[in-house]
Structures are given as structure tokens and as C-alpha cells.
Design a protein around this motif. Structure first.
Motif: not given
Length: 460
Positions: A92-99
Motif C-alpha cells: 500500500p502507498v500510505d501515507p499518501l501525503d508523504k509522496w
């Protein structure tokens, strides 16, 4: 030019198109743990099936109760045959806001030190690594019209959620998976510019204990000093598992432990992995394992015992003065060589019962165990792969062990009778399972060239 030289040249010339194919695969959101991405997982599997079929492989999607397996074969009668394993699913990609950019929109980035890298979820784990092997096959076919060895490619879609359906698939497809050796590209290099072959994996025994005493939690002011405290008992069991020199105290624990050959130990010593290099970055300074062993031995070639959890009584905010009725501990053993998980489990349970005082009882919950995997140090396949990697990178490949466990390697040995070479080109800073995962462009380019050479070497 030799066939090998032509294949290497083809890999170099095709590098731009190889990168385009990797980007196409990285754009597919194949998160296996999230049912919302079920369609993406199938799309990734189908993309790989079509790409392998275009290379002349007999390729198909094989259904499982979960995500499909890609199985593709290109035989070469009279030549050795290899089984290549990888996985197309991603974390999974979480946390998305860190990308910094969307995780399924791959990009080529220039790092602070000037290196170039592909940034996307799955770039390193494991799509980028899988594609290095596929592109090596493509280069051989472009250069000579054929592969130097027979190849079966097995790509699963559930590695990131435990490979729960893979053992049953291997059992069912056993007659289609015959090979001389298995290859896995899901590991790392020793360092940038220094390739590595993982030749051993530690096994595992995992136990959970519950120690019970009184029939209820007790007021420590009324019963303290007279009533048995299960937390004290559990702590005593845990504390007695190691001696002052860091050795595990269970009777017979070291039965089956195989000593690493002196020449390999000297190679490890020359790598210079000391306490300052390994422990300082995590805020520690002194090794806690067996005192007469190097750190690199402690973490990859020696058996261990660790307490993974210890709890009981009141753990909330503020004070509550109780003697708990029960206490719990989770304990894991990493095994090496020929250590028997069943015997280690029996020895631990006998030891724990021996530390049990009157008025206490103990219950055990065992989890699945696994034996260690050790590729023979004199394996011809290992020697050939090391030579091929040295030819590509200009430096001797390190033969190392992994402190962890990779179940598929055990399944290959148990179900198919295959030894496995684990050869990967990831780096420690690839941020796998984290935001902004990346795969160095040099790892992609030279990883492909490395597989070109390894296939030639395995052909003899």
C-alpha cells in the motif's frame, strides 16, 4: 563478437525501451492487500503474461483463490533449466501525503548525490527487479534468437500479503516447475557498486506463552509479598534464555548449527561491518549477541532468540496497584544450518516449564515454524553466478546470509527440491514499503546486464 557480447550490446541499446516497459508496469496499481485494487493486480499479471508471450514464452495466467500467478516457460532441450521467481504485487502507498509525486506515476529523478533513479511504488520491490530479468531474456533473444538456458518464469501477486496461496499452487503445478536451480531477484546488493548473492536464510520458531497464577487480579497492597506474580515468573523465563556471553541457554539449541568456512568468514571480516557502522545509526553502540562472533555473523549466520513482547496487568494511564492474574510473552528463535524447529520448540517449552514455581500454570501457543535454508558453499551454480557478477561489476560478489526468512525459498526446497540463488540489485536507500520508493537507474541497467551474464554462466 561472442553471443554474450552481442546480448550485452543488445541490452545497452534497448535500455530506453526497457525503461518505457518498466514505467508501463509501474503505472498499474497492483496493491495485493487491498480488495479495491483487485482489478489492478489482474491487469499487472496480464501485462506480464502478454510481454512474456511476445518473447516466445508459453505464458498463461493460472488462477488461485487470490490473485493469479503468471507462469511462462521457454524450454531449451539439452541445456540446463532455471526457474525465476518474482512478484508483481506492491505494498500500500500510505501515507499518501508523504509522496513527492503520485505513487503510480513513475518518474526519473536526480538524487542529491547525482544518481538517477526511478521513483514509484514497486520500483524496487519488486517490479524493477523482475523487469531486469525479463529484459535480460529479451536481450539474449534479440542478439541470438534464443536463450542460453531453458527458463520458467513464475510471478505471483500475493507476496506482500504472505503468499498464502503459493504453496498450494507449487504443489499443484509441481510437474511443470522442474529446473536445475531457482533464481530470485528480490534482495539487495551489499552496497552501491558491490553485488551480493544471498546464499542462506534463517529459519523461524515463534512461541507465545501465558503464565497464570491467582484466579483474578489482586490488590498489591493486600496481597503483595505473599501472592505469586505472573509477571515476575514470565520475566524470569525471559531473563534465563541467554547467558552472560550472549549464548542461548536451551539444552541442545546449537545442535545442527553449521560453522561458516574460514575463507567466507575472512571475506565477511574484510567488509568492515563493525558496531560503529551497524549500530550507531540506530542509537546503539555495543553488540548484544554472542561475544566471540562478528556482528555480521550475529545477524546472518548464527541462531538467535528474541523477546518480541512482554506484557500483563494494568498498562493504561495513571496508577492501578494490581498483581495481575496472568502475564504474556512472545518469543522468536531464528535458526540456521540443520537446526530442527520441532526440537527447538520442545526444548523451549521444557525450559519454560522448568522455571515455573508452585501455584502457576503455563499455556503455549505455537506459530508456524520453518527450517533454515543454506545453499552449499561449494555449489557450482553459486560459483558461476559469482564469476558472472564479478565480470560485470569489476569487484568480487559478496556471499552473504539473510537474517530473515523468505518462505518461497523454503517452499522451493521442500516441494520442488530446488536450491535457490537470491541475487538482487536493490540498495539500502531504496525506501521499499515507504513513500518515494525508488530504484537506481544503475541498478536497473547493470542488473539487466548481470542477468545476461548469469544466464550465460549457468549454461556452462
Amino acid at each position: 563478437m561472442s553471443d554474450l557480447d552481442r546480448a550485452l550490446a543488445a541490452a545497452d541499446v534497448g535500455q530506453g525501451e526497457s525503461l518505457e516497459r518498466l514505467f508501463a508496469l509501474l503505472k498499474i496499481p497492483s496493491v495485493s492487500t487491498d480488495p479495491a485494487y483487485k482489478t489492478g493486480c489482474r491487469e499487472a499479471a496480464d501485462w506480464l503474461k502478454r510481454d512474456l508471450a511476445a518473447l516466445g514464452f508459453s505464458a498463461a495466467l493460472r488462477e488461485t483463490p487470490g490473485h493469479p500467478v503468471v507462469l511462462a516457460t521457454r524450454p531449451k532441450p539439452g541445456a540446463p533449466h532455471v526457474l525465476f521467481y518474482g512478484h508483481y504485487d506492491v505494498q500500500p502507498v500510505d501515507p499518501l501525503d508523504k509522496w513527492e509525486t503520485p505513487p503510480f506515476e513513475p518518474r526519473l529523478a536526480t538524487l542529491k548525490d547525482g544518481r538517477q533513479a526511478v521513483v514509484a511504488r514497486g520500483a524496487s520491490d519488486d517490479k524493477g527487479q523482475v523487469i531486469t530479468f525479463v529484459e535480460a531474456c529479451r536481450a539474449w533473444i534479440a542478439a541470438s534468437g534464443d536463450l542460453p538456458v531453458g527458463v520458467t518464469v513464475l510471478l505471483e501477486g500475493e507476496e506482500e500479503c504472505g503468499s498464502i496461496n503459493l504453496p498450494a499452487f507449487l504443489e499443484e503445478a509441481k510437474s511443470e516447475l522442474g529446473a536445475d536451480v531457482a533464481l530470485v531477484c528480490d534482495t539487495a546488493m551489499w552496497a552501491a557498486g558491490r553485488p551480493a548473492i544471498t546464499s542462506s536464510l534463517r529459519g523461524l520458531v515463534y512461541e507465545e506463552i501465558t503464565v497464570r497464577a491467582a484466579d483474578r487480579d489482586l490488590h498489591s497492597g493486600l496481597y503483595g509479598g505473599a501472592a505469586r506474580n505472573p509477571l515476575h515468573v514470565a520475566a524470569d523465563i525471559v531473563a534465563g534464555l541467554h547467558d552472560a556471553d550472549g549464548r542461548v541457554t536451551l539444552p541442545g539449541f546449537y545442535d545442527g548449527v553449521i560453522e561458516t568456512p574460514d575463507d567466507v568468514r575472512e571475506q565477511w571480516r574484510a567488509l568492515g561491518l563493525d558496531a560503529d557502522a551497524f549500530l550507531k545509526p540506530i542509537g546503539l553502540s555495543e553488540p548484544a549477541g554472542e561475544r566471540d562472533r562478528m556482528i555480521i555473523e550475529q545477524i546472518q549466520s548464527r541462531p538467535t532468540c528474541d523477546v518480541n513482547g512482554l506484557w500483563g496487568g494494568y498498562t493504561g494511564a495513571g496508577a492501578k496497584t494490581v498483581i495481575p492474574a496472568e502475564a504474556h510473552a512472545k518469543i522468536s528463535f531464528r535458526l540456521v544450518g540443520d537446526q530442527d524447529p520441532a526440537k527447538v520448540k520442545q526444548a523451549f517449552r521444557a525450559y519454560a516449564r522448568s522455571r515455573l514455581p508452585a501455584d502457576c500454570e503455563i499455556a503455549f501457543e505455537g506459530h508456524k515454524g520453518s527450517r533454515a535454508i543454506q545453499l552449499p558453499f561449494d555449489s557450482p551454480a553459486l560459483a558461476k553466478a559469482r564469476t558472472a557478477l564479478a565480470d560485470e561489476w569489476g569487484v568480487e560478489a559478496v556471499t552473504i546470509g539473510s537474517g530473515g526468512s523468505i518462505p518461497v525459498v523454503g517452499d522451493f526446497k521442500r516441494l520442488l527440491g530446488l536450491d535457490t540463488l537470491l541475487i538482487g540489485f536493490a540498495l539500502d536507500d531504496d525506501r521499499i514499503h515507504s513513500p518515494n520508493e525508488k530504484y537506481d537507474l544503475d541498478s536497473f541497467r547493470r542488473g539487466t546486464r548481470s542477468w545476461v551474464r548469469i544466464l550465460a554462466a549457468l549454461a556452462g
